[in-house]
Write a protein that holds these residues in place. Structure first.
Motif, short mmCIF file in Angstrom:
data_model
loop_
_atom_site.label_atom_id
_atom_site.label_comp_id
_atom_site.label_asym_id
_atom_site.label_seq_id
_atom_site.Cartn_x
_atom_site.Cartn_y
_atom_site.Cartn_z
N GLY A 118 0.80 -1.22 0.00
CA GLY A 118 0.00 0.00 0.00
C GLY A 118 0.83 1.27 0.00
N LEU A 119 2.12 1.12 -0.07
CA LEU A 119 3.00 2.28 -0.01
C LEU A 119 2.74 3.25 -1.16
CD1 LEU A 119 5.32 2.38 2.11
CD2 LEU A 119 6.87 2.03 0.21
N ALA A 120 2.72 4.52 -0.86
CA ALA A 120 2.54 5.50 -1.94
C ALA A 120 3.89 5.70 -2.61
CB ALA A 120 2.04 6.80 -1.37
N PHE A 154 11.28 -11.41 -9.71
CA PHE A 154 9.97 -12.02 -9.48
C PHE A 154 9.26 -11.29 -8.34
CE2 PHE A 154 10.65 -15.89 -12.01
CZ PHE A 154 12.02 -15.83 -12.18
N VAL A 155 8.01 -10.96 -8.53
CA VAL A 155 7.25 -10.30 -7.48
C VAL A 155 6.12 -11.22 -7.04
CG1 VAL A 155 5.94 -8.24 -6.81
CG2 VAL A 155 7.80 -8.04 -8.47
N VAL A 156 6.13 -11.60 -5.77
CA VAL A 156 5.12 -12.51 -5.24
C VAL A 156 4.47 -11.86 -4.01
CG1 VAL A 156 6.25 -14.62 -6.06
CG2 VAL A 156 6.85 -13.73 -3.83
N PRO A 157 3.26 -12.28 -3.67
CA PRO A 157 2.64 -11.72 -2.48
C PRO A 157 3.43 -12.13 -1.23
CG PRO A 157 1.04 -12.97 -3.79
CD PRO A 157 2.40 -13.28 -4.33
N GLY A 158 3.62 -11.20 -0.33
CA GLY A 158 4.29 -11.49 0.93
C GLY A 158 3.30 -11.40 2.08
N GLU A 209 0.04 -8.10 3.45
CA GLU A 209 -0.15 -7.27 2.27
C GLU A 209 1.14 -6.65 1.74
OE1 GLU A 209 -3.33 -4.55 2.57
OE2 GLU A 209 -4.80 -6.12 2.98
N CYS A 210 2.24 -7.30 2.00
CA CYS A 210 3.51 -6.85 1.44
C CYS A 210 3.81 -7.64 0.17
CB CYS A 210 4.64 -7.09 2.44
SG CYS A 210 4.65 -5.90 3.77
N LEU A 211 4.73 -7.11 -0.61
CA LEU A 211 5.19 -7.85 -1.77
C LEU A 211 6.58 -8.38 -1.47
CD1 LEU A 211 4.29 -5.38 -4.65
CD2 LEU A 211 2.95 -7.30 -3.80
#
Ligand code: AMP
Ligand code: MG
Length: 350
Positions: free
Chosen positions: A13-15, A314-318, A321-323
């Motif tokens: 959710g970081l801006a 690679f971007v995966v859900p962490g 709600e982090c990546l």
């Protein structure tokens, strides 16, 4: 090659700083061109150090080359070479562009064990119909489509389109054509004396720099937040391409499916991997690898990429709600995440 993974958790959710997607480079104002191709895909070109004599006709030349390639490579144009091959009307590949694309596709297909496969068309069709009908295909239908799919049908050099047609197969170059088209536009610019240029086609970015000036900074889109960037990667040339399900995914009976299909199982890739970004020597290579690694998933994909020296992220859900961002060491060294920090390669190895 060492695998520098497990780098950083980024708050989903970081801006993030609102840098425009694509790339920026230092220096005087470039000549900018824009086109819309392939039924709505934006093509953006920036060319620096363009001599006035070369500027004239530059847009027309790029436009003509893009139209020419679309006419050859698009599966949606009934008169394209790809459509004619898929109907069994063309049994040999004489065209140099199509031969180049199929040759590159064959290499990536072989190296990914068929995760990347341009003969995936019957499965793409099957799932496209499923989307329209709102019901997933049954196992028999998937098996029937799968029996017409397989990169080996095209032979070792990837050019045996006659054999593909005999097996009832068809071509879909959607996983590589945008990258190839970006390369082709760069070639037009080079021929006209442009010394530094960048081309972006639907998020695939290819560039070169013969001026020795500043490196390009290519934005990597946040996979969950449109109009936001995850970070920026610095490159001097080559291409940066991202594959993800976030753009063209669809839902059937409450379950989300991606537009990339695993040819080995016949079903869309699972949603646990959000995106793969590949930096490679040219657009077609980066495009094909991004799609292939996306099919393989973060674990198998990052192992293969590290082993072959492919630069991939690679971007995966962490958790929370982090990546989670996993990358091979080469790409991590050039990556700046938009937290104001640069990612460090972890000490872990494969
Ligand atoms: P990309 O956006 O480059 O990852 O390419 C996705 C497109 O490639 C899809 O829309 C299909 O046209 C095609 N495609 C789907 N699955 C595969 C696959 N496993 N290998 C090669 N191309 C594929
Ligand atoms: Mg691709």
């Amino acid at each position: 090659m060492r695998l520098g993974v497990l780098t950083r958790l980024v708050a989903a959710g970081l801006a993030l700083a609102a840098t425009p997607a694509g790339a920026v480079a230092g220096g005087a104002e470039p000549v900018r061109l824009e086109f819309v191709k392939m039924g709505g895909i934006p093509v953006r070109v920036s060319a620096w150090d363009v001599a006035p004599a070369n500027a004239e006709g530059l847009g027309g030349a790029c436009d003509a080359r893009l139209d020419e390639l679309e006419g050859k490579l698009s599966a949606h144009r009934t008169d394209s070479l790809v459509a004619r091959i898929s109907r069994g009307e063309l049994r040999t590949v004489e065209d140099p562009d199509l031969a180049a694309v199929l040759g590159k596709a064959a290499t990536v297909a072989r190296r990914t064990g068929g995760a990347f496969d341009v003969t995936v068309a019957p499965l793409v069709d099957l799932w496209r119909k499923a989307r329209i009908d709102g019901a997933a295909p049954n196992a028999e239908a998937i098996d029937a489509a799968r029996s017409r799919v397989g990169y080996r049908l095209l032979g070792v050099d990837g050019l045996d389109v006659g054999r593909l047609a005999d097996a009832g197969g068809a071509l879909d170059l959607g996983g590589i054509a945008k990258g190839y088209m970006a390369d082709a536009v760069l070639a037009v610019l080079r021929d006209r004396g442009v010394r530094r240029a960048i081309v972006e086609i639907g998020g695939d970015t290819a560039m070169y720099n013969e001026t020795g000036g500043a490196a390009f900074r290519v934005g990597i889109r946040h996979p969950l937040r449109r109009d936001r960037l995850l970070g920026v990667i610095e490159v001097n040339g080559g291409a940066v391409v991202t594959s993800g399900n976030y753009e063209r995914g669809f839902e059937i009976a409450g379950r989300r499916h991606g537009h990339v299909i695993d040819p080995r199982s016949g079903v869309p890739t699972p949603q646990d991997l959000l995106s793969v970004t590949v930096a490679a020597a040219d657009g077609s290579e980066a495009d094909a690898w991004a799609t292939g690694l996306f099919v393989l998933g973060a674990e198998e994909g990052s192992r293969l990429a590290a082993g072959l020296g492919i630069e991939a992220l690679f971007v995966v859900p962490g958790p929370d709600e982090c990546l989670r961002i996993l990358g091979t060491s080469g790409i991590i060294g050039r990556l700046q995440l938009h937290e104001g920090r640069t990612a460090e390669p972890a000490a872990s190895s494969p």
